[in-house]
Design an enzyme around this catalytic site. Structure first.
Site, PDB file in Angstrom:
ATOM      1  NE  ARG A   1       7.885  -2.526   5.946  1.00 38.94           N
ATOM      2  CZ  ARG A   1       6.648  -2.351   6.032  1.00 38.94           C
ATOM      3  NH1 ARG A   1       5.879  -1.738   5.397  1.00 38.94           N
ATOM      4  NH2 ARG A   1       5.905  -2.808   7.400  1.00 38.94           N
TER       5      ARG A   1
ATOM      6  NE  ARG B   1       2.601  -4.835  11.226  1.00 34.58           N
ATOM      7  CZ  ARG B   1       3.576  -4.412  10.613  1.00 34.58           C
ATOM      8  NH1 ARG B   1       4.651  -5.051  10.607  1.00 34.58           N
ATOM      9  NH2 ARG B   1       3.233  -3.627   9.392  1.00 34.58           N
TER      10      ARG B   1
ATOM     11  NE  ARG C   1       6.542  -0.293   9.970  1.00 32.34           N
ATOM     12  CZ  ARG C   1       5.199  -0.298   9.385  1.00 32.34           C
ATOM     13  NH1 ARG C   1       5.133   0.409   8.578  1.00 32.34           N
ATOM     14  NH2 ARG C   1       4.038  -1.081   9.894  1.00 32.34           N
TER      15      ARG C   1
ATOM     16  NE  ARG D   1      -4.233  -1.518  10.054  1.00 28.86           N
ATOM     17  CZ  ARG D   1      -3.058  -1.002   9.532  1.00 28.86           C
ATOM     18  NH1 ARG D   1      -3.154   0.282   8.848  1.00 28.86           N
ATOM     19  NH2 ARG D   1      -2.084  -1.563   9.531  1.00 28.86           N
TER      20      ARG D   1
ATOM     21  CE  LYS E   1      -1.814  -1.067   4.036  1.00 29.80           C
ATOM     22  NZ  LYS E   1      -1.126  -2.377   4.339  1.00 29.80           N
TER      23      LYS E   1
HETATM   24  P1  AP5 Z   1       4.908  -1.678   1.783  1.00 31.84           P
HETATM   25  O1  AP5 Z   1       4.427  -0.851   0.577  1.00 31.84           O
HETATM   26  O2  AP5 Z   1       5.685  -1.168   2.864  1.00 31.84           O
HETATM   27  O3  AP5 Z   1       3.492  -2.285   2.323  1.00 31.84           O
HETATM   28  P2  AP5 Z   1       2.396  -1.764   3.122  1.00 31.84           P
HETATM   29  O4  AP5 Z   1       1.042  -2.500   2.695  1.00 31.84           O
HETATM   30  O5  AP5 Z   1       2.284  -0.257   3.389  1.00 31.84           O
HETATM   31  O6  AP5 Z   1       2.571  -2.447   4.491  1.00 31.84           O
HETATM   32  P3  AP5 Z   1       2.490  -1.733   5.954  1.00 31.84           P
HETATM   33  O7  AP5 Z   1       3.406  -2.766   6.693  1.00 31.84           O
HETATM   34  O8  AP5 Z   1       3.381  -0.431   6.018  1.00 31.84           O
HETATM   35  O9  AP5 Z   1       1.330  -1.666   6.447  1.00 31.84           O
HETATM   36  P4  AP5 Z   1       0.595  -1.877   7.591  1.00 31.84           P
HETATM   37  O10 AP5 Z   1      -0.608  -1.635   7.066  1.00 31.84           O
HETATM   38  O11 AP5 Z   1       0.587  -3.040   8.599  1.00 31.84           O
HETATM   39  O12 AP5 Z   1       1.384  -0.841   8.643  1.00 31.84           O
HETATM   40  P5  AP5 Z   1       0.795   0.836   9.075  1.00 31.84           P
HETATM   41  O13 AP5 Z   1       2.183   1.471   9.069  1.00 31.84           O
HETATM   42  O14 AP5 Z   1      -0.320   1.266   8.240  1.00 31.84           O
HETATM   43  O15 AP5 Z   1       5.805  -3.076   1.239  1.00 31.84           O
HETATM   44  C1  AP5 Z   1       6.319  -3.815   2.314  1.00 31.84           C
HETATM   45  C2  AP5 Z   1       7.465  -4.503   1.841  1.00 31.84           C
HETATM   46  O16 AP5 Z   1       7.387  -5.223   0.513  1.00 31.84           O
HETATM   47  C3  AP5 Z   1       8.606  -3.390   1.547  1.00 31.84           C
HETATM   48  O17 AP5 Z   1       9.855  -3.716   1.813  1.00 31.84           O
HETATM   49  C4  AP5 Z   1       8.358  -3.109  -0.169  1.00 31.84           C
HETATM   50  O18 AP5 Z   1       9.675  -2.591  -0.873  1.00 31.84           O
HETATM   51  C5  AP5 Z   1       8.113  -4.584  -0.553  1.00 31.84           C
HETATM   52  N1  AP5 Z   1       6.988  -4.587  -1.975  1.00 31.84           N
HETATM   53  C6  AP5 Z   1       6.026  -3.765  -1.850  1.00 31.84           C
HETATM   54  N2  AP5 Z   1       5.663  -4.116  -2.987  1.00 31.84           N
HETATM   55  C7  AP5 Z   1       6.277  -5.196  -3.581  1.00 31.84           C
HETATM   56  C8  AP5 Z   1       6.178  -5.782  -4.925  1.00 31.84           C
HETATM   57  N3  AP5 Z   1       5.022  -5.641  -5.749  1.00 31.84           N
HETATM   58  N4  AP5 Z   1       6.818  -7.025  -5.028  1.00 31.84           N
HETATM   59  C9  AP5 Z   1       7.883  -7.234  -4.179  1.00 31.84           C
HETATM   60  N5  AP5 Z   1       8.088  -6.402  -2.898  1.00 31.84           N
HETATM   61  C10 AP5 Z   1       7.365  -5.493  -2.671  1.00 31.84           C
HETATM   62  O19 AP5 Z   1       0.393   0.686  10.563  1.00 31.84           O
HETATM   63  C11 AP5 Z   1       1.325   0.059  11.351  1.00 31.84           C
HETATM   64  C12 AP5 Z   1       0.645   0.023  12.788  1.00 31.84           C
HETATM   65  O20 AP5 Z   1      -0.060   1.304  13.003  1.00 31.84           O
HETATM   66  C13 AP5 Z   1      -0.530  -1.091  12.963  1.00 31.84           C
HETATM   67  O21 AP5 Z   1      -0.111  -2.057  13.137  1.00 31.84           O
HETATM   68  C14 AP5 Z   1      -1.443  -0.271  14.042  1.00 31.84           C
HETATM   69  O22 AP5 Z   1      -0.870  -0.542  15.186  1.00 31.84           O
HETATM   70  C15 AP5 Z   1      -1.478   1.163  13.780  1.00 31.84           C
HETATM   71  N6  AP5 Z   1      -2.414   1.709  12.798  1.00 31.84           N
HETATM   72  C16 AP5 Z   1      -2.309   2.288  11.654  1.00 31.84           C
HETATM   73  N7  AP5 Z   1      -3.515   2.591  11.176  1.00 31.84           N
HETATM   74  C17 AP5 Z   1      -4.340   2.111  12.072  1.00 31.84           C
HETATM   75  C18 AP5 Z   1      -5.726   2.272  11.980  1.00 31.84           C
HETATM   76  N8  AP5 Z   1      -6.420   2.520  10.940  1.00 31.84           N
HETATM   77  N9  AP5 Z   1      -6.400   1.610  12.712  1.00 31.84           N
HETATM   78  C19 AP5 Z   1      -5.872   1.216  14.235  1.00 31.84           C
HETATM   79  N10 AP5 Z   1      -4.293   1.169  14.094  1.00 31.84           N
HETATM   80  C20 AP5 Z   1      -3.709   1.632  13.053  1.00 31.84           C
END
Ligand code: AP5
Length: 226
Positions: free
Chosen positions: A128, A172, A161, A88, A13
Site C-alpha cells: 500500500r 494488527r 505507513r 472495533r 474500507k
Molecule cells: P485500504 O482501503 O487502505 O484498506 P483498509 O481496510 O482501509 O485498511 P487499513 O489498514 O487502513 O485499516 P485499519 O483498520 O488497520 O487501519 P486504520 O487506519 O483504521 O486498502 C488496503 C490496500 O489494498 C490499498 O493498497 C488498496 O489500494 C488495496 N485495495 C483496496 N481494495 C482493493 C481491491 N478490491 N483489490 C485489490 N486491492 C485493493 O487504523 C490504524 C490504527 O489506528 C489501528 O491499528 C489502531 O492502532 C488505531 N485505531 C483506529 N481505529 C481504532 C479504533 N476504533 N479503536 C482503537 N484503535 C483504533
C-alpha cells in the site's frame, strides 16, 4: 444516516469509503485518519495514540470513543456518517449505539462487512502507498497510480505507513481476529450486517456495496409529507 464499514486491516474500507461517501451524502469518518491527523499535528491525542498504532495495538476505548463522539457532533456530520475503522470492540459499538439513540436521533442503518482472506490482506498492506495530501490509497501491483510513486489527484509523492511493515501488520490482523471479529456476530444478531466479497476489483466491490446502500440513501431523501 449512519453506516459502518467493517473489515480487517487491508480489506478496502478506506478505499471504498472515499468512493461512496459523497454519493451517499454523508461524511467519511475514519478513526485511523483522525489519529494520523493528530499525530501529524503533535496534539496530546496524537502523542497518546502513536505508540499503540506503531505496535499495531488498539488505542484504548475511552480515547477512541471520545474522539469519535466529538467528531459526530460537528457540522461536517450533520447529514450522517460512514464510519470506517470504528467501532472495533464491543465496548465501542455499545457506546455508539447509546450516543446515536440519545443524541443523534437515529440508530445505525447498515453494517457492510468487507470480507477478504488473510494472505491477501497481508499482500495488500505491504504493497500500500498513500497520498499525504488527500489520503488516496494505492497498491503497487493491484491498484497502482497512473504515474509510479505519484498521487493521481494531487501529483504529490506517495508514502508507506509505519504500521504496514509485515510484523506490525501481522499483529494488527491478530488484534482484529481477537477484538473486532466479535462485532460480526453483534451486528448480525441485530439484522444489520451485509457481507460483501472484498476480493474483487475495487469497482466491483463498490457496485456490490452501492446495491445495498443506494436504496437507503433514497429512503432518507424522500420528503416525509408528499
Ligand atoms: P485500504 O482501503 O487502505 O484498506 P483498509 O481496510 O482501509 O485498511 P487499513 O489498514 O487502513 O485499516 P485499519 O483498520 O488497520 O487501519 P486504520 O487506519 O483504521 O486498502 C488496503 C490496500 O489494498 C490499498 O493498497 C488498496 O489500494 C488495496 N485495495 C483496496 N481494495 C482493493 C481491491 N478490491 N483489490 C485489490 N486491492 C485493493 O487504523 C490504524 C490504527 O489506528 C489501528 O491499528 C489502531 O492502532 C488505531 N485505531 C483506529 N481505529 C481504532 C479504533 N476504533 N479503536 C482503537 N484503535 C483504533
Amino acid at each position: 444516516m449512519y453506516l459502518i464499514l467493517l473489515g480487517a486491516p487491508g480489506a478496502g474500507k478506506g478505499t471504498q469509503a472515499k468512493l461512496i461517501a459523497d454519493d451517499l451524502g454523508v461524511a467519511h469518518v475514519s478513526s485511523g485518519d483522525l489519529f494520523r491527523e493528530n499525530i501529524k499535528n503533535n496534539t496530546p491525542l496524537g502523542l497518546e495514540a502513536k505508540g499503540y498504532m506503531n505496535r499495531g495495538e488498539l488505542v484504548p476505548d475511552a480515547t477512541v470513543i471520545s474522539m469519535i463522539m466529538s467528531h459526530l457532533g460537528t457540522d461536517a456530520c450533520r447529514r450522517g456518517a460512514l464510519l470506517d475503522g470504528f467501532p472495533r470492540t464491543i465496548a465501542q459499538a455499545e457506546a455508539l449505539d447509546a450516543a446515536l439513540y440519545s443524541g443523534f436521533d437515529s440508530g445505525i442503518q447498515k453494517v457492510i462487512y468487507i470480507k477478504v482472506e488473510t494472505e491477501e490482506l497481508l499482500n495488500r498492506l505491504s504493497g500500500r502507498w498513500i497520498c499525504p495530501t488527500c489520503g488516496s490509497s494505492y497498491h503497487e501491483v493491484k491498484n497502482p497510480p497512473k504515474v509510479a510513486g505519484l498521487c493521481d489527484v494531487e501529483s504529490t509523492a506517495l508514502y508507506q505507513r509505519e504500521d504496514d511493515k509485515r510484523s506490525t501488520a501481522e499483529n494488527r490482523l491478530q488484534v482484529y481476529f481477537n477484538q473486532t471479529m466479535p462485532l460480526i456476530e453483534f451486528y448480525a444478531a441485530q439484522n444489520l450486517l451485509v457481507e460483501i466479497n472484498g476480493q474483487q476489483e475495487v469497482e466491483d466491490v463498490k457496485v456490490d456495496i452501492m446495491e445495498v446502500l443506494t436504496p437507503l440513501a433514497g429512503e432518507r431523501s424522500k420528503p416525509l409529507v408528499a
